[in-house]
Design a protein around this motif. Structure first.
Motif, short mmCIF file in Angstrom:
data_model
loop_
_atom_site.label_atom_id
_atom_site.label_comp_id
_atom_site.label_asym_id
_atom_site.label_seq_id
_atom_site.Cartn_x
_atom_site.Cartn_y
_atom_site.Cartn_z
N LEU A 121 -33.65 -23.39 15.20
CA LEU A 121 -34.80 -22.70 14.63
C LEU A 121 -34.65 -22.57 13.12
O LEU A 121 -35.60 -22.80 12.37
N CYS A 124 -35.29 -25.90 11.44
CA CYS A 124 -36.72 -26.22 11.43
C CYS A 124 -37.49 -25.32 10.45
O CYS A 124 -38.40 -25.80 9.76
N LEU A 125 -37.14 -24.05 10.39
CA LEU A 125 -37.79 -23.16 9.43
C LEU A 125 -37.53 -23.61 7.99
O LEU A 125 -38.41 -23.53 7.15
N ARG A 133 -43.44 -20.75 5.94
CA ARG A 133 -42.31 -20.00 6.50
C ARG A 133 -42.54 -18.49 6.37
O ARG A 133 -42.38 -17.74 7.33
N LEU A 171 -43.11 -26.55 13.65
CA LEU A 171 -41.93 -25.99 14.33
C LEU A 171 -41.83 -26.51 15.75
O LEU A 171 -40.74 -26.88 16.22
N CYS A 174 -40.63 -30.04 15.60
CA CYS A 174 -39.23 -30.07 15.17
C CYS A 174 -38.28 -29.63 16.29
O CYS A 174 -37.23 -30.21 16.48
#
Length: 176
Positions: A121, A124-125, A133, A171, A174
């Protein structure tokens, strides 16, 4: 439209019907915010119930000159949600002192930094542009609506909605 300031003042005067009216006006939205923050229906219901109990007990502390009634109510809810998150997941929770004194930006940064650098996570962020974001984290960690995020970021509402929608799509892609 209901004047929440007057209803809170009525709660301070002991009028139970005012609390009921606040529940009818804001309860559904509050449950949605709590559900987004806590991701569990049972914890969200507990947070909303505890928020209304605190609202009733602390109604005399509300000062309309210091801020809006809706913001005051949702601050109580957000703090209850953070407390429940801390109790439910102590290994990823904010320190109580940090949560009480931290600004929204600091809370977002603390939550983001608690993700391990190798966590999918976080990776991906990091691939998202900062606006996307920030909008996503504000929504999911702080429970803010698109309108509240737009106000905080000084951005048009349509842009914020697009950032959240596109960011979540990115997200999802990803993480899959």
């Amino acid at each position: 439209m209901t004047d929440l300031s007057l209803l809170i003042q009525s709660c301070a005067a002991g009028e139970r019907s005012a609390l009921k009216q606040i529940m009818e006006t804001e309860g559904g939205r509050m449950l949605g915010v709590a559900r987004r923050m806590l991701r569990r229906q049972d914890l969200a219901e507990d947070a909303v119930q505890e928020c209304f109990v605190l609202l009733w007990r602390k109604a005399h502390q509300f000062d309309a000159e210091r801020g809006q009634a809706k913001a005051w109510i949702y601050t109580i809810l957000r703090n209850r949600c953070l407390t429940l998150l801390r109790n439910a997941h102590p290994e990823t929770a904010l320190d109580p002192a940090e949560a009480e004194e931290a600004s929204d930006d600091a809370i977002l940064e603390i939550a983001y930094n608690r993700l391990e650098r190798t966590h999918d996570l976080r990776i991906c962020l990091e691939s998202l542009d900062p606006h996307k974001r920030m909008a996503i984290l504000s929504s999911y960690i702080l429970g803010y609506s698109h309108g509240e995020i737009a106000g905080r970021m000084g951005a048009p509402l349509g842009s914020v909605k697009a950032w959240v929608r596109r960011g979540l799509l990115m997200l999802r892609e990803c993480l899959s």
